[in-house]
Structure formats: C-alpha cells, structure tokens
Scaffold this active site. Structure first.
Site, short mmCIF file in Angstrom:
data_model
loop_
_atom_site.label_atom_id
_atom_site.label_comp_id
_atom_site.label_asym_id
_atom_site.label_seq_id
_atom_site.Cartn_x
_atom_site.Cartn_y
_atom_site.Cartn_z
N MET A 139 -3.50 -4.64 3.56
CA MET A 139 -4.47 -5.37 2.67
C MET A 139 -3.82 -5.19 1.23
O MET A 139 -4.41 -5.39 0.18
CB MET A 139 -5.42 -4.82 2.65
N SER A 172 -5.95 2.97 -0.69
CA SER A 172 -5.91 1.85 -1.79
C SER A 172 -7.28 2.20 -2.50
O SER A 172 -7.48 1.86 -3.60
CB SER A 172 -5.74 0.55 -1.22
N HIS A 224 1.51 3.39 2.88
CA HIS A 224 2.01 2.08 3.31
C HIS A 224 3.60 2.30 3.41
O HIS A 224 4.57 1.78 4.50
CB HIS A 224 1.61 1.02 2.23
N GLU A 269 -2.19 6.85 10.99
CA GLU A 269 -3.12 7.63 11.80
C GLU A 269 -4.28 7.92 10.75
O GLU A 269 -5.27 8.33 11.28
CB GLU A 269 -2.33 8.96 12.28
P1 AMP Z 1 -4.75 -0.90 4.52
O1 AMP Z 1 -3.86 -1.51 3.61
O2 AMP Z 1 -5.58 0.13 4.11
O3 AMP Z 1 -5.08 -2.02 5.72
O4 AMP Z 1 -3.60 -0.05 5.37
C1 AMP Z 1 -2.42 -0.73 5.99
C2 AMP Z 1 -1.72 0.24 7.12
O5 AMP Z 1 -1.42 1.48 6.21
C3 AMP Z 1 -2.73 0.84 8.07
O6 AMP Z 1 -1.93 1.15 9.33
C4 AMP Z 1 -3.19 2.12 7.62
O7 AMP Z 1 -3.48 2.96 8.36
C5 AMP Z 1 -1.68 2.58 6.74
N1 AMP Z 1 -1.98 3.60 5.67
C6 AMP Z 1 -3.14 3.42 4.78
N2 AMP Z 1 -3.07 4.73 3.99
C7 AMP Z 1 -2.27 5.49 4.72
C8 AMP Z 1 -1.81 6.83 4.47
N3 AMP Z 1 -2.26 7.67 3.49
N4 AMP Z 1 -0.75 7.42 5.25
C9 AMP Z 1 -0.34 6.69 6.23
N5 AMP Z 1 -0.59 5.58 6.50
C10 AMP Z 1 -1.50 4.95 5.84
#
Ligand code: AMP
Length: 282
Positions: A30, A186, A37, A148
C-alpha cells in the site's frame, strides 16, 4: 523502472515479448515504503528475472475510514527506493480500474477471518483477499512475497492460493525492525518521536517474556502479564494477545515439547494501531 498505471497497459506489457519465459516475483503493497517492504523487494530481485511491486491503498480492507484517510502516501520517495533496488515494474492502478465490475473473491476462510485481527477489524480480510486475488489475476506471478509482520494475512493468503489452485509460490519474509525493536510499519509515520519510544516497548516486553518462558507456564497467565505490563505504559493499550499455532493459527492453551508457536498482538499507541508477533519454540 517502468511505471504502469492501468490494468490495460499492464496487460499489453505482459503480452509483449518482455515477459517470455521469465520468472516473475511480485510484492503487493500500500506504498509509504520502508525497509520492511524493501527486504521483500530485495528477495524477489534475487530470486526472479522480473520484479513487480504494486502500490494500491486498498479502501476495501480499511474497517476504519479515518485510518484510510490518514494513510500516508509518499509516491515520489517510493519510486526512488524501488529504482535503487532495481525493481523492474511499479504498478500503481486507480480504484476504478481495479474494482470496475469486480465484486470480489469468495473463499472459505475456515474461521480465520473472524479471530484475532478479524474480530477487531470486521471485513478486513475479505478486503485483503479481494485485492490480492485481483492483483494475482492481473500480474500472474510465479512467486509473491509477504511479510510475517502481517502473520494472519500471510496465513489467509496461503489458504486462498491453495483453495483457488493458483500456481503461485507464497514466500514468507521475516519482520524488519527499527534499532529499538519496533516493527517497521507505514503507520509508524503517524507516531511522534516520543510515541515511537513508547511503541518500541511493545517488542521489548515481548522479548522479555518470551526469553523467560518455560514449558510449564500457563499461556493464559503469560498473556495477562504481558497485557498488564504493556497497559502500564502511558499511551499503550492492548487490544488482543494470543499464542497460536503458526500454521493453523488455532490458539494454544498448553505448551508442549517441540511446539512451534507465534505470539501475536495488537496494541493501540494513542490513535495508531500497531501489530507485531514473535516466533517461539520449545
Ligand atoms: P503494506 O504496505 O502494509 O500492505 O505491506 C506490504 C507487505 O509488506 C506485506 O506483505 C507486509 O507484511 C510487508 N511488511 C510490512 N512491514 C514489514 C516489516 N516491518 N517487515 C517485513 N515485512 C513487512
């Protein structure tokens, strides 16, 4: 890096010779990208010929409108970060383009959408499944990378992929943390410096309890102690804490030898909802 804004453009790009016989790694996000990410992007770049990242703030997965409205958007910075990692394609579709004539994807959640995160965020996982399935249909990757950090989401995406017979390898990636231990997110952008220090206590408390844990401890008692310690901190309020099986996510009521366990929780830090988890093994 190619930036593609419509499904139609993506499809014509996909049908061009560029994708022929190439392995495709995909990371749905997102936006408001951070090192968490980027760790997924690095892994995909290592393991695939082509890496595609999508940035789409998916309205359907927000149960809280103010969370959606306040979700950070940092497109210029996202582009810079992805270019530095040699990402091949950034896909930034519009709402209309994604959801035009698309009702969503039906699956059997086997109850996973109603517990933990699902209990407090009704409709959230249906929204996640809707967007991930739609993006999988458009992108058609060989591998898709998920953090994870969103442990329940990962389990549900694995289930959805299996149920729909999609030939996509779902690759789990470890949580990336700040030096303080705070899981990168984020939403951390909405925390002041003081609140970030507070939020870091969550992982510090998890570490403290998990390293002292013994097989004879009662999961229920430990949960109460962790919640008490977190809630003692100003601005922190626990929403749920659970010990669960990392595969089925079923709650663990008694520790046993050779057990793999995930301790998952959600905590409000003033007005920002944070989730985290930690792996344990006896
Ligand atoms: P989001 O943009 O929050 O939808 O996250 C996109 C992807 O990044 C998802 O698979 C999340 O689990 C992963 N993600 C977000 N924060 C972390 C983090 N601190 N460590 C590892 N993966 C992450």
């Amino acid at each position: 890096m190619e930036i593609i804004n419509t499904v139609k453009d993506f499809e014509s790009y996909r049908n061009s010779f560029i994708f022929n016989n190439k392995s495709i790694g995909f990371i749905p996000t997102m936006g408001a990208l951070h090192k968490g990410h980027i760790s997924l992007v690095k892994r995909s770049v290592d393991e695939n010929d082509i890496t595609i990242v999508s940035v789409f703030v998916n309205k359907r997965q927000f149960n809280d409108q103010s969370d959606y409205i306040n979700y950070p958007v940092t497109t210029e910075r996202d582009i810079e970060l992805l270019e530095a990692e040699n990402c091949d394609i950034l896909f930034i579709p519009s709402d209309e383009d994604i959801y035009n004539n698309y009702e969503g994807h039906k699956m059997d959640f086997m109850g996973l959408d109603k517990i933990y995160e699902g209990e407090f965020r009704p409709g959230h996982f249906q929204g996640v499944v809707d967007i991930v399935y739609r993006l999988f249909e458009i992108i058609r990757p060989d591998r898709a990378y998920f953090g994870e950090k969103d442990f329940q989401q990962l389990a549900i995406i694995k289930l959805m992929t299996k149920q729909s017979g999609l030939n996509i390898d779902i690759v789990p990636c470890p949580i990336v943390r700040e030096n303080s231990g705070l899981a990168m997110s984020s939403r951390n952008e909405r925390l002041s410096d003081d609140l970030r220090i507070k939020a870091a206590k969550i992982y510090q408390i998890l570490k403290k309890y998990s390293s002292a844990l013994t097989i004879n401890d009662s999961p229920g008692d430990i949960i109460k102690s962790i919640a008490n310690e977190i809630n003692k901190e100003d601005y922190l309020e626990t929403e749920y804490i659970i010990f669960c099986d990392p595969e089925t996510l079923r709650p663990i009521e008694k520790f046993e030898k050779n057990m793999n366990i995930r301790l998952c929780l959600a905590v409000w830090c003033k007005k920002v909802r944070l989730i985290d988890n930690i792996s344990l093994h006896f």
